[in-house]
Write a protein that holds these residues in place. Structure first.
Motif, short mmCIF file in Angstrom:
data_model
loop_
_atom_site.label_atom_id
_atom_site.label_comp_id
_atom_site.label_asym_id
_atom_site.label_seq_id
_atom_site.Cartn_x
_atom_site.Cartn_y
_atom_site.Cartn_z
N GLY A 113 2.83 -130.74 73.41
CA GLY A 113 4.26 -130.51 73.48
C GLY A 113 4.85 -129.75 72.30
N ASN A 114 4.12 -129.52 71.23
CA ASN A 114 4.62 -128.80 70.05
C ASN A 114 3.99 -127.42 69.98
N ARG A 115 4.84 -126.42 69.69
CA ARG A 115 4.35 -125.05 69.55
C ARG A 115 4.18 -124.78 68.05
N ASN A 116 2.99 -125.09 67.52
CA ASN A 116 2.74 -124.97 66.08
C ASN A 116 1.50 -124.15 65.76
N TRP A 117 0.81 -123.62 66.74
CA TRP A 117 -0.49 -123.00 66.51
C TRP A 117 -0.50 -121.55 66.96
N ILE A 125 -5.06 -121.72 64.27
CA ILE A 125 -4.53 -121.93 62.94
C ILE A 125 -3.10 -122.43 63.04
N GLN A 126 -2.73 -123.35 62.15
CA GLN A 126 -1.40 -123.95 62.14
C GLN A 126 -0.67 -123.48 60.87
N PRO A 127 0.20 -122.47 60.98
CA PRO A 127 0.86 -121.93 59.78
C PRO A 127 1.73 -122.94 59.04
N SER A 128 2.27 -123.93 59.75
CA SER A 128 3.13 -124.89 59.07
C SER A 128 2.39 -125.68 58.00
N GLU A 129 1.08 -125.84 58.14
CA GLU A 129 0.31 -126.52 57.10
C GLU A 129 0.31 -125.73 55.80
N PHE A 130 0.26 -124.41 55.91
CA PHE A 130 0.23 -123.57 54.71
C PHE A 130 1.63 -123.34 54.15
N ALA A 131 2.67 -123.74 54.90
CA ALA A 131 4.02 -123.69 54.34
C ALA A 131 4.16 -124.65 53.16
N LYS A 132 3.39 -125.74 53.17
CA LYS A 132 3.42 -126.67 52.04
C LYS A 132 2.88 -126.00 50.79
N GLY A 359 -8.54 -128.59 61.27
CA GLY A 359 -9.02 -127.55 60.39
C GLY A 359 -7.96 -127.01 59.44
N SER A 360 -6.76 -126.70 59.97
CA SER A 360 -5.70 -126.16 59.13
C SER A 360 -5.25 -127.18 58.08
N ALA A 361 -5.16 -128.44 58.48
CA ALA A 361 -4.77 -129.48 57.53
C ALA A 361 -5.81 -129.63 56.43
N MET A 362 -7.09 -129.54 56.78
CA MET A 362 -8.14 -129.64 55.77
C MET A 362 -8.10 -128.46 54.81
N LEU A 363 -7.92 -127.25 55.34
CA LEU A 363 -7.90 -126.06 54.48
C LEU A 363 -6.73 -126.10 53.51
N SER A 364 -5.53 -126.45 54.01
CA SER A 364 -4.37 -126.47 53.12
C SER A 364 -4.48 -127.57 52.08
N ALA A 365 -4.97 -128.75 52.47
CA ALA A 365 -5.12 -129.84 51.51
C ALA A 365 -6.16 -129.50 50.45
N MET A 366 -7.25 -128.84 50.82
CA MET A 366 -8.25 -128.45 49.85
C MET A 366 -7.71 -127.38 48.90
N CYS A 367 -6.82 -126.53 49.39
CA CYS A 367 -6.16 -125.57 48.49
C CYS A 367 -5.32 -126.30 47.45
N ALA A 368 -4.60 -127.34 47.88
CA ALA A 368 -3.82 -128.13 46.92
C ALA A 368 -4.73 -128.79 45.89
N ILE A 369 -5.90 -129.28 46.33
CA ILE A 369 -6.85 -129.88 45.41
C ILE A 369 -7.38 -128.84 44.42
N GLY A 370 -7.65 -127.63 44.90
CA GLY A 370 -8.10 -126.58 44.00
C GLY A 370 -7.06 -126.25 42.94
N VAL A 371 -5.80 -126.21 43.33
CA VAL A 371 -4.72 -125.98 42.36
C VAL A 371 -4.67 -127.10 41.32
#
Length: 427
Positions: A113-117, A125-132, A359-371
Protein backbone atom coordinates in the motif's frame (compact mmCIF):
# COMPACT_ATOMS: atom_id res chain seq x y z
CA UNK A 1 33.06 -6.12 47.98
CA UNK A 2 36.76 -5.58 47.28
CA UNK A 3 36.52 -7.72 44.17
CA UNK A 4 33.39 -5.86 43.06
CA UNK A 5 35.13 -2.50 43.52
CA UNK A 6 38.18 -3.72 41.62
CA UNK A 7 35.99 -4.99 38.78
CA UNK A 8 34.11 -1.69 38.69
CA UNK A 9 37.36 0.24 38.53
CA UNK A 10 38.72 -1.93 35.72
CA UNK A 11 35.43 -1.62 33.82
CA UNK A 12 35.39 2.17 34.25
CA UNK A 13 39.01 2.33 33.06
CA UNK A 14 38.12 0.23 30.02
CA UNK A 15 35.17 2.48 29.13
CA UNK A 16 37.27 5.58 29.56
CA UNK A 17 39.87 4.62 26.98
CA UNK A 18 39.93 6.79 23.83
CA UNK A 19 39.36 3.94 21.37
CA UNK A 20 36.56 2.26 23.35
CA UNK A 21 33.77 4.02 21.34
CA UNK A 22 35.35 2.83 18.09
CA UNK A 23 35.49 -0.79 19.20
CA UNK A 24 31.99 -0.64 20.70
CA UNK A 25 30.54 0.66 17.44
CA UNK A 26 32.42 -1.91 15.38
CA UNK A 27 31.72 -4.87 17.68
CA UNK A 28 28.04 -4.16 18.34
CA UNK A 29 27.41 -3.58 14.62
CA UNK A 30 29.04 -6.86 13.62
CA UNK A 31 27.10 -8.81 16.24
CA UNK A 32 23.78 -7.19 15.29
CA UNK A 33 24.32 -7.88 11.59
CA UNK A 34 25.35 -11.52 12.14
CA UNK A 35 22.50 -12.22 14.56
CA UNK A 36 20.11 -10.45 12.21
CA UNK A 37 21.19 -12.65 9.31
CA UNK A 38 20.50 -15.75 11.40
CA UNK A 39 17.06 -14.49 12.41
CA UNK A 40 16.18 -13.42 8.86
CA UNK A 41 16.94 -16.94 7.67
CA UNK A 42 14.84 -18.47 10.46
CA UNK A 43 11.91 -16.03 10.39
CA UNK A 44 11.48 -16.12 6.59
CA UNK A 45 10.86 -19.87 6.28
CA UNK A 46 7.09 -19.52 6.09
CA UNK A 47 7.33 -17.00 3.24
CA UNK A 48 9.69 -19.10 1.12
CA UNK A 49 7.45 -22.14 1.63
CA UNK A 50 4.32 -20.17 0.75
CA UNK A 51 5.73 -18.74 -2.48
CA UNK A 52 7.88 -21.71 -3.46
CA UNK A 53 11.17 -19.81 -3.20
CA UNK A 54 14.60 -21.26 -2.42
CA UNK A 55 15.10 -21.76 1.30
CA UNK A 56 17.95 -19.21 1.42
CA UNK A 57 16.22 -16.60 -0.76
CA UNK A 58 15.85 -13.84 1.86
CA UNK A 59 19.10 -14.78 3.60
CA UNK A 60 21.13 -14.45 0.40
CA UNK A 61 19.60 -11.07 -0.45
CA UNK A 62 20.23 -9.79 3.07
CA UNK A 63 23.79 -11.15 3.00
CA UNK A 64 24.51 -9.31 -0.25
CA UNK A 65 23.07 -6.10 1.24
CA UNK A 66 25.19 -6.57 4.36
CA UNK A 67 28.36 -7.08 2.29
CA UNK A 68 27.66 -4.02 0.15
CA UNK A 69 26.85 -2.05 3.29
CA UNK A 70 30.11 -3.18 4.89
CA UNK A 71 32.02 -1.97 1.83
CA UNK A 72 30.30 1.42 2.02
CA UNK A 73 30.99 1.60 5.75
CA UNK A 74 34.69 0.92 5.18
CA UNK A 75 34.87 3.63 2.51
CA UNK A 76 33.14 6.20 4.72
CA UNK A 77 35.22 5.20 7.74
CA UNK A 78 38.48 5.68 5.82
CA UNK A 79 37.45 9.03 4.30
CA UNK A 80 38.77 12.19 5.96
CA UNK A 81 36.14 14.25 7.73
CA UNK A 82 36.43 17.08 5.22
CA UNK A 83 35.40 14.73 2.39
CA UNK A 84 32.15 13.94 4.19
CA UNK A 85 31.29 17.60 3.89
CA UNK A 86 32.01 17.66 0.15
CA UNK A 87 29.37 15.01 -0.62
CA UNK A 88 26.61 16.76 1.35
CA UNK A 89 24.83 18.59 -1.44
CA UNK A 90 25.26 15.97 -4.20
CA UNK A 91 23.76 13.43 -1.80
CA UNK A 92 20.93 15.77 -0.76
CA UNK A 93 19.94 16.71 -4.32
CA UNK A 94 20.21 13.09 -5.43
CA UNK A 95 17.87 11.95 -2.66
CA UNK A 96 15.35 14.71 -3.44
CA UNK A 97 15.38 13.76 -7.14
CA UNK A 98 14.86 10.08 -6.27
CA UNK A 99 11.96 10.93 -3.95
CA UNK A 100 10.35 12.96 -6.75
CA UNK A 101 10.74 9.98 -9.09
CA UNK A 102 9.06 7.72 -6.51
CA UNK A 103 5.98 9.98 -6.57
CA UNK A 104 5.60 9.65 -10.36
CA UNK A 105 3.14 6.87 -11.34
CA UNK A 106 4.82 4.18 -13.38
CA UNK A 107 8.22 4.77 -11.79
CA UNK A 108 7.44 4.42 -8.11
CA UNK A 109 6.54 0.91 -6.97
CA UNK A 110 3.90 0.10 -4.35
CA UNK A 111 4.54 -2.47 -1.63
CA UNK A 112 1.88 -3.12 1.03
CA UNK A 113 0.00 0.00 0.00
CA UNK A 114 2.97 2.43 0.21
CA UNK A 115 4.70 3.89 -2.83
CA UNK A 116 8.28 4.10 -1.51
CA UNK A 117 10.38 2.05 -3.93
CA UNK A 118 11.99 2.37 -7.35
CA UNK A 119 12.31 -0.92 -9.19
CA UNK A 120 15.62 -1.43 -11.00
CA UNK A 121 14.73 -4.88 -12.30
CA UNK A 122 16.94 -7.16 -10.24
CA UNK A 123 16.36 -5.19 -7.03
CA UNK A 124 14.32 -2.36 -5.53
CA UNK A 125 15.71 0.71 -3.81
CA UNK A 126 13.94 2.82 -1.18
CA UNK A 127 15.13 6.46 -1.44
CA UNK A 128 13.46 7.46 1.83
CA UNK A 129 16.03 5.38 3.72
CA UNK A 130 18.84 7.49 2.29
CA UNK A 131 16.98 10.69 3.18
CA UNK A 132 18.12 10.03 6.75
CA UNK A 133 21.77 10.02 5.67
CA UNK A 134 21.23 13.18 3.62
CA UNK A 135 19.62 15.00 6.58
CA UNK A 136 22.40 13.80 8.88
CA UNK A 137 25.24 15.26 6.80
CA UNK A 138 23.41 18.31 5.48
CA UNK A 139 22.04 19.37 8.88
CA UNK A 140 25.41 18.92 10.59
CA UNK A 141 27.27 20.84 7.87
CA UNK A 142 24.70 23.65 7.85
CA UNK A 143 24.75 24.16 11.62
CA UNK A 144 28.57 23.90 11.78
CA UNK A 145 28.98 26.63 9.16
CA UNK A 146 26.50 28.88 10.94
CA UNK A 147 28.24 28.32 14.25
CA UNK A 148 31.58 29.29 12.72
CA UNK A 149 30.07 32.61 11.54
CA UNK A 150 28.27 33.18 14.90
CA UNK A 151 24.80 33.12 13.31
CA UNK A 152 23.18 30.67 15.71
CA UNK A 153 22.46 33.37 18.29
CA UNK A 154 19.40 34.37 16.23
CA UNK A 155 16.40 32.06 16.24
CA UNK A 156 15.73 32.48 12.52
CA UNK A 157 19.16 31.09 11.69
CA UNK A 158 18.47 28.13 13.98
CA UNK A 159 15.34 27.21 12.05
CA UNK A 160 16.00 28.42 8.49
CA UNK A 161 16.72 26.58 6.25
CA UNK A 162 17.07 23.48 8.47
CA UNK A 163 13.40 23.13 9.39
CA UNK A 164 11.95 24.00 5.92
CA UNK A 165 14.43 21.64 4.25
CA UNK A 166 13.48 18.81 6.62
CA UNK A 167 9.80 19.51 6.03
CA UNK A 168 10.33 19.22 2.26
CA UNK A 169 11.98 15.84 2.74
CA UNK A 170 9.15 14.68 5.01
CA UNK A 171 6.47 15.85 2.55
CA UNK A 172 8.11 13.96 -0.31
CA UNK A 173 8.29 10.84 1.90
CA UNK A 174 4.68 11.22 3.05
CA UNK A 175 3.49 11.29 -0.56
CA UNK A 176 4.36 7.61 -0.57
CA UNK A 177 2.69 7.07 2.82
CA UNK A 178 5.84 6.23 4.82
CA UNK A 179 4.87 7.55 8.25
CA UNK A 180 7.57 5.59 10.08
CA UNK A 181 10.51 7.15 8.23
CA UNK A 182 8.92 10.59 8.71
CA UNK A 183 8.90 10.03 12.48
CA UNK A 184 12.61 9.15 12.39
CA UNK A 185 13.37 12.36 10.47
CA UNK A 186 11.44 14.35 13.07
CA UNK A 187 13.52 12.75 15.82
CA UNK A 188 16.74 13.61 13.95
CA UNK A 189 15.61 17.22 13.51
CA UNK A 190 14.93 17.63 17.21
CA UNK A 191 18.20 15.91 18.01
CA UNK A 192 20.07 18.51 15.93
CA UNK A 193 18.16 21.40 17.54
CA UNK A 194 18.88 19.99 20.99
CA UNK A 195 22.62 19.63 20.33
CA UNK A 196 22.93 23.10 18.88
CA UNK A 197 21.39 24.54 22.05
CA UNK A 198 18.04 25.82 20.80
CA UNK A 199 16.12 27.83 23.44
CA UNK A 200 13.59 25.80 25.35
CA UNK A 201 10.61 27.87 24.22
CA UNK A 202 11.66 27.56 20.56
CA UNK A 203 12.26 23.85 21.01
CA UNK A 204 8.87 23.43 22.71
CA UNK A 205 7.03 25.41 20.02
CA UNK A 206 8.58 23.32 17.24
CA UNK A 207 7.77 20.13 19.13
CA UNK A 208 4.15 21.25 19.56
CA UNK A 209 3.79 21.92 15.84
CA UNK A 210 5.23 18.49 15.07
CA UNK A 211 2.83 16.79 17.50
CA UNK A 212 -0.17 18.56 15.95
CA UNK A 213 0.95 17.66 12.41
CA UNK A 214 1.53 14.00 13.32
CA UNK A 215 -1.86 13.82 15.06
CA UNK A 216 -3.56 15.20 11.96
CA UNK A 217 -1.78 12.70 9.73
CA UNK A 218 -2.88 9.85 12.00
CA UNK A 219 -6.51 10.93 12.39
CA UNK A 220 -7.09 11.58 8.69
CA UNK A 221 -6.00 8.07 7.62
CA UNK A 222 -8.24 5.24 8.94
CA UNK A 223 -5.63 2.46 9.11
CA UNK A 224 -3.24 4.68 11.08
CA UNK A 225 -5.99 5.43 13.57
CA UNK A 226 -6.66 1.70 13.90
CA UNK A 227 -2.98 1.10 14.64
CA UNK A 228 -3.08 3.75 17.35
CA UNK A 229 -5.95 1.85 18.96
CA UNK A 230 -3.78 -1.29 19.15
CA UNK A 231 -1.39 0.23 21.68
CA UNK A 232 -1.54 -1.83 24.87
CA UNK A 233 -4.10 -4.31 23.51
CA UNK A 234 -4.09 -7.76 25.12
CA UNK A 235 -7.30 -9.33 23.80
CA UNK A 236 -8.41 -9.99 20.21
CA UNK A 237 -11.31 -7.99 18.78
CA UNK A 238 -13.93 -9.33 16.34
CA UNK A 239 -12.58 -7.24 13.41
CA UNK A 240 -9.02 -8.55 13.84
CA UNK A 241 -7.65 -4.99 13.69
CA UNK A 242 -4.84 -5.80 16.11
CA UNK A 243 -4.00 -9.26 14.80
CA UNK A 244 -0.33 -8.49 14.18
CA UNK A 245 0.21 -6.68 17.49
CA UNK A 246 -1.43 -9.49 19.48
CA UNK A 247 0.56 -12.25 17.87
CA UNK A 248 3.73 -10.28 18.46
CA UNK A 249 2.94 -10.43 22.18
CA UNK A 250 2.08 -14.13 21.88
CA UNK A 251 5.52 -14.73 20.34
CA UNK A 252 7.25 -13.06 23.28
CA UNK A 253 5.11 -15.03 25.74
CA UNK A 254 5.87 -18.33 24.03
CA UNK A 255 9.62 -17.72 24.15
CA UNK A 256 10.08 -17.79 27.90
CA UNK A 257 13.56 -17.29 29.37
CA UNK A 258 15.59 -19.17 26.73
CA UNK A 259 13.23 -19.50 23.77
CA UNK A 260 12.05 -22.46 21.76
CA UNK A 261 15.27 -22.66 19.72
CA UNK A 262 16.36 -21.38 16.34
CA UNK A 263 13.86 -22.38 13.67
CA UNK A 264 11.40 -23.80 16.23
CA UNK A 265 9.11 -20.75 16.46
CA UNK A 266 5.48 -21.35 15.50
CA UNK A 267 4.06 -17.81 15.32
CA UNK A 268 5.84 -17.09 12.03
CA UNK A 269 3.86 -19.86 10.32
CA UNK A 270 0.96 -17.67 9.26
CA UNK A 271 0.19 -16.08 12.64
CA UNK A 272 2.80 -13.31 12.76
CA UNK A 273 2.89 -11.20 9.57
CA UNK A 274 6.18 -9.62 8.48
CA UNK A 275 8.18 -11.77 10.91
CA UNK A 276 11.42 -11.19 8.99
CA UNK A 277 11.02 -7.40 8.72
CA UNK A 278 8.98 -5.23 11.10
CA UNK A 279 8.36 -7.94 13.72
CA UNK A 280 11.71 -9.71 13.67
CA UNK A 281 12.21 -8.76 17.32
CA UNK A 282 9.09 -10.73 18.24
CA UNK A 283 10.38 -13.73 16.27
CA UNK A 284 13.67 -13.35 18.15
CA UNK A 285 11.81 -13.33 21.45
CA UNK A 286 10.04 -16.57 20.60
CA UNK A 287 13.10 -18.47 19.37
CA UNK A 288 15.83 -17.01 21.61
CA UNK A 289 13.73 -16.02 24.59
CA UNK A 290 14.37 -13.28 27.11
CA UNK A 291 18.11 -13.86 26.91
CA UNK A 292 18.12 -13.21 23.16
CA UNK A 293 16.01 -10.06 23.34
CA UNK A 294 18.06 -8.63 26.20
CA UNK A 295 21.21 -9.32 24.20
CA UNK A 296 19.82 -7.33 21.26
CA UNK A 297 18.86 -4.47 23.60
CA UNK A 298 22.35 -4.52 25.16
CA UNK A 299 23.98 -4.27 21.73
CA UNK A 300 21.84 -1.25 20.81
CA UNK A 301 22.59 0.30 24.21
CA UNK A 302 26.33 -0.14 23.59
CA UNK A 303 25.96 1.41 20.14
CA UNK A 304 24.06 4.38 21.53
CA UNK A 305 26.57 4.90 24.34
CA UNK A 306 29.47 4.84 21.89
CA UNK A 307 27.76 7.35 19.59
CA UNK A 308 27.20 9.75 22.49
CA UNK A 309 30.84 9.37 23.53
CA UNK A 310 31.95 10.27 20.00
CA UNK A 311 29.72 13.36 19.95
CA UNK A 312 30.97 14.53 23.36
CA UNK A 313 34.64 13.75 22.72
CA UNK A 314 35.25 16.19 19.87
CA UNK A 315 35.58 19.94 19.45
CA UNK A 316 34.66 19.90 15.77
CA UNK A 317 31.04 21.13 15.48
CA UNK A 318 30.39 19.15 12.31
CA UNK A 319 31.57 15.91 13.91
CA UNK A 320 29.55 16.59 17.05
CA UNK A 321 26.30 17.32 15.22
CA UNK A 322 26.71 14.51 12.68
CA UNK A 323 27.59 11.92 15.34
CA UNK A 324 24.65 13.02 17.48
CA UNK A 325 22.26 12.91 14.51
CA UNK A 326 23.49 9.44 13.48
CA UNK A 327 23.05 8.15 17.03
CA UNK A 328 19.57 9.71 17.21
CA UNK A 329 18.68 8.04 13.91
CA UNK A 330 19.72 4.54 14.98
CA UNK A 331 18.26 4.81 18.49
CA UNK A 332 14.98 6.45 17.46
CA UNK A 333 14.34 3.89 14.72
CA UNK A 334 15.18 1.06 17.12
CA UNK A 335 12.82 2.47 19.76
CA UNK A 336 9.98 2.81 17.24
CA UNK A 337 10.44 -0.75 15.99
CA UNK A 338 10.85 -2.30 19.44
CA UNK A 339 7.93 -0.31 20.82
CA UNK A 340 5.73 -1.53 17.97
CA UNK A 341 6.70 -5.16 18.54
CA UNK A 342 6.06 -4.87 22.29
CA UNK A 343 2.69 -3.16 21.84
CA UNK A 344 3.88 0.06 23.48
CA UNK A 345 3.75 2.17 20.30
CA UNK A 346 1.62 2.10 17.14
CA UNK A 347 2.90 -0.15 14.36
CA UNK A 348 4.93 2.24 12.22
CA UNK A 349 6.38 -0.15 9.65
CA UNK A 350 10.04 0.73 10.20
CA UNK A 351 12.71 -2.01 10.23
CA UNK A 352 15.01 -2.68 13.15
CA UNK A 353 18.35 -1.11 12.11
CA UNK A 354 21.09 -3.58 11.12
CA UNK A 355 18.80 -6.47 12.08
CA UNK A 356 15.61 -6.64 10.03
CA UNK A 357 15.35 -7.78 6.42
CA UNK A 358 15.61 -4.93 3.94
CA UNK A 359 18.38 -4.04 1.54
CA UNK A 360 17.94 -0.25 1.48
CA UNK A 361 17.58 -0.10 5.26
CA UNK A 362 20.76 -2.14 5.69
CA UNK A 363 22.75 0.00 3.25
CA UNK A 364 21.70 3.30 4.81
CA UNK A 365 22.28 2.07 8.37
CA UNK A 366 25.75 0.77 7.46
CA UNK A 367 26.54 4.18 5.96
CA UNK A 368 25.62 5.77 9.29
CA UNK A 369 27.91 3.27 11.04
CA UNK A 370 30.74 4.15 8.65
CA UNK A 371 30.31 7.84 9.47
CA UNK A 372 30.40 7.07 13.20
CA UNK A 373 33.53 4.94 12.82
CA UNK A 374 35.25 7.76 10.94
CA UNK A 375 34.36 10.26 13.65
CA UNK A 376 35.38 7.84 16.43
CA UNK A 377 38.89 7.69 14.93
CA UNK A 378 39.09 11.45 14.33
CA UNK A 379 38.73 12.68 17.93
CA UNK A 380 41.93 14.16 19.40
CA UNK A 381 42.24 11.48 22.08
CA UNK A 382 41.71 8.68 19.53
CA UNK A 383 44.31 10.17 17.19
CA UNK A 384 46.84 10.32 20.02
CA UNK A 385 46.09 6.73 21.01
CA UNK A 386 46.41 5.50 17.42
CA UNK A 387 49.70 7.36 16.99
CA UNK A 388 51.17 5.75 20.11
CA UNK A 389 49.65 2.33 19.57
CA UNK A 390 52.10 0.66 17.11
CA UNK A 391 55.19 1.45 19.19
CA UNK A 392 53.53 0.31 22.40
CA UNK A 393 52.23 -2.89 20.84
CA UNK A 394 55.59 -3.69 19.29
CA UNK A 395 57.42 -3.13 22.56
CA UNK A 396 54.88 -5.19 24.47
CA UNK A 397 54.94 -8.01 21.93
CA UNK A 398 58.72 -8.19 21.98
CA UNK A 399 58.78 -8.24 25.77
CA UNK A 400 56.33 -11.14 25.83
CA UNK A 401 57.95 -13.04 22.96
CA UNK A 402 61.57 -12.84 24.09
CA UNK A 403 61.28 -15.21 27.12
CA UNK A 404 59.31 -17.73 25.07
CA UNK A 405 61.90 -17.79 22.31
CA UNK A 406 64.67 -18.11 24.89
CA UNK A 407 63.09 -21.28 26.23
CA UNK A 408 62.15 -22.79 22.88
CA UNK A 409 65.34 -21.83 21.02
CA UNK A 410 68.27 -21.94 23.46
CA UNK A 411 71.37 -19.99 22.57
CA UNK A 412 73.85 -22.00 20.50
CA UNK A 413 77.36 -22.54 21.80
CA UNK A 414 80.08 -20.87 19.78
CA UNK A 415 83.81 -21.45 19.39
CA UNK A 416 84.57 -17.79 18.75
CA UNK A 417 86.63 -16.30 21.57
CA UNK A 418 85.91 -12.86 22.87
CA UNK A 419 88.41 -10.25 21.82
CA UNK A 420 90.98 -9.71 24.49
CA UNK A 421 89.67 -12.53 26.67
CA UNK A 422 91.63 -15.45 28.07
CA UNK A 423 92.62 -18.10 25.57
CA UNK A 424 90.66 -21.32 25.83
CA UNK A 425 91.33 -24.61 24.22
CA UNK A 426 89.20 -25.20 21.14
CA UNK A 427 86.96 -28.27 21.14
Amino acid sequence: MARARAFRERFADLLGRPLTPYYLILGSTLLLVVLGLVMVFSASQNVVVEYGLPITFFFRKQLVAAMLGAALAVVLAKMPVRLHRTIVYPLLFGVVAALVLVAIPGIGTKVNGNRNWISLGFFQIQPSEFAKLALLLWGADLLARKQRTHMLDQWKHLLVPLVPGTVVLMMLIMIGGDMGTTMVLVAMLFGLLWMVGAPLRLFGATLGIAVVACTALIITVPHRLDRLGCVGVTKPDPNLNCFQALHGLYAFAAGGPFGSGLGAGVEKWGQLPEAQTDFIFAATGEELGLVGTLSVLALFAALGYAGIRVALGTKDPFVRYAAGAATTWIMAQAVVNLGSALGLLPIAGVPLPLFSYGGSAMLSAMCAIGVLLCFARSTPAAKAALAARPRRLRRGANARLRPVLARVLPRRKTTVRRAGGPKRRER
